[in-house]
Design an enzyme around this catalytic site. Structure first.
Site, PDB file in Angstrom:
ATOM      1  N   ASP A   1      24.899 -16.165 -29.617  1.00 62.51           N
ATOM      2  CA  ASP A   1      25.672 -15.600 -30.716  1.00 62.51           C
ATOM      3  C   ASP A   1      24.905 -15.767 -32.019  1.00 62.51           C
ATOM      4  O   ASP A   1      24.135 -16.716 -32.182  1.00 62.51           O
ATOM      5  CB  ASP A   1      27.030 -16.302 -30.840  1.00 62.51           C
ATOM      6  CG  ASP A   1      27.933 -16.055 -29.647  1.00 62.51           C
ATOM      7  OD1 ASP A   1      27.733 -15.045 -28.958  1.00 62.51           O
ATOM      8  OD2 ASP A   1      28.828 -16.884 -29.402  1.00 62.51           O
ATOM      9  N   LYS A   2      25.139 -14.875 -32.944  1.00 62.75           N
ATOM     10  CA  LYS A   2      24.437 -14.913 -34.222  1.00 62.75           C
ATOM     11  C   LYS A   2      24.518 -16.284 -34.872  1.00 62.75           C
ATOM     12  O   LYS A   2      23.524 -16.804 -35.405  1.00 62.75           O
ATOM     13  CB  LYS A   2      25.015 -13.848 -35.158  1.00 62.75           C
ATOM     14  CG  LYS A   2      24.366 -13.787 -36.530  1.00 62.75           C
ATOM     15  CD  LYS A   2      24.964 -12.671 -37.373  1.00 62.75           C
ATOM     16  CE  LYS A   2      24.307 -12.599 -38.747  1.00 62.75           C
ATOM     17  NZ  LYS A   2      24.862 -11.491 -39.576  1.00 62.75           N
TER      18      LYS A   2
END
Length: 307
Positions: free
Chosen positions: A123-124
């Protein structure tokens, strides 16, 4: 609303209008529209269409922490805040942009135009170890390893409270939430099998009352599958959501924990991909990489330990 607008503006598809509405780019009489499913009402509509981005991601001179690199693959320690590949809202500044600059034309193209070299992602706002393929043969080999779950992956999470028992296996079905399609959820039927082993490594601010739950904990999670948001969903399902998780962190941490989060400067979910181990798909060499959590999580853990 979205259907009426797409009929009035044939150059914009209904899906494109839905995306623009979600981005807050559509307003009626000066007020932003929050959802496309509402009834269309008369008024003056303003639709702000951003300029067309290049179809191909462009190389960007973004510093990378490289843990290993050869002719076939590269292993990096991805910082929080960097998306793995271009997507709406993160068209630039991604790991792909950085890899295109660092690796040049050697990056594997199997992942497609937008995702060259990418065989898995974080995930970012999750930091930690990632591997990318530089050759097509490595890409194919790594993809097989991930598909067979023949990869060692351990994450460190700081959680609100602690899961019980202190170690165990969480095995559920995970799929799209029926109430919010942008979120994942534990399902009773449908979805895909998700398996996470966890162990509570440390408990913080444990009340004096016998059997009382700690205010926070450090939890190591080992993945046996790789579903979207798996650890975040699983820990939340155990009543111990990851600190700083704006999507799955339902409920508020204790006042002292909130103050520690603010002092540590944590502005994301406290989740770090600490270990990645696999057999090199070309050379057959056993590789294992481990990195410590970055400064925001390290500082938060120190503050929690002092509570």
């Amino acid at each position: 609303m979205d259907k009426a607008l797409s009929n009035a503006l044939p150059t914009l598809s209904r899906a494109r209008l839905q995306a623009l509405i979600a981005e807050g780019a559509v307003s009626r009489d000066g007020l932003a529209i929050t959802g496309g499913s509402a009834r269309a009402l008369p008024g003056t509509y303003l639709i702000v269409v951003p300029p067309v981005a290049p179809a191909d991601p462009q190389p960007e001179a973004i510093p990378l922490t490289v843990l290993f690199e050869d002719a076939d693959l590269i292993v990096v320690d991805k910082p929080a805040g960097m998306a793995a590949h271009p997507a709406p809202g993160s068209e630039t500044g991604t790991l792909v942009n950085a890899l295109l600059h660092h690796c040049g034309a050697s990056l594997s193209g199997i992942g497609g135009v937008a995702r060259p070299g990418i065989v898995h992602r974080l995930d970012k706002d999750t930091s930690g170890v990632m591997v990318a393929a530089k050759s097509d043969r490595a890409h194919a080999g790594l993809s097989k390893l991930f598909a067979a779950h023949d990869i060692e992956r351990t994450y460190i999470a700081l959680t609100r409270g602690a899961p019980t028992p202190e170690r165990g296996r969480i095995e559920t079905l995970i799929g799209r939430s029926s109430s919010d399609r942008k979120k994942m959820a534990v399902l009773k039927s449908g979805g895909r099998t998700a398996i996470t082993d966890y162990v509570v490594q440390a408990r913080f601010a444990v009340p004096a009352k016998a059997g009382a739950a700690p205010l926070a904990a450090r939890v190591a999670c080992t993945l046996h599958t790789g579903r979207t948001h798996q650890i975040r969903v699983h820990l939340a399902s155990k009543g111990a959501p990851i600190l700083g998780d704006a999507v799955y962190g339902s409920g508020s941490p204790a006042t002292a924990v909130k103050a520690a989060i603010a002092e540590a400067g944590l502005t994301r979910q406290a989740l770090h991909a600490a270990v990645l181990g696999f057999v090199h798909p070309v050379s057959g060499e056993k590789l294992r990489f481990e990195t410590p959590p970055p400064a925001d999580m390290t500082r938060l853990e120190a503050l929690l330990s002092a509570l």
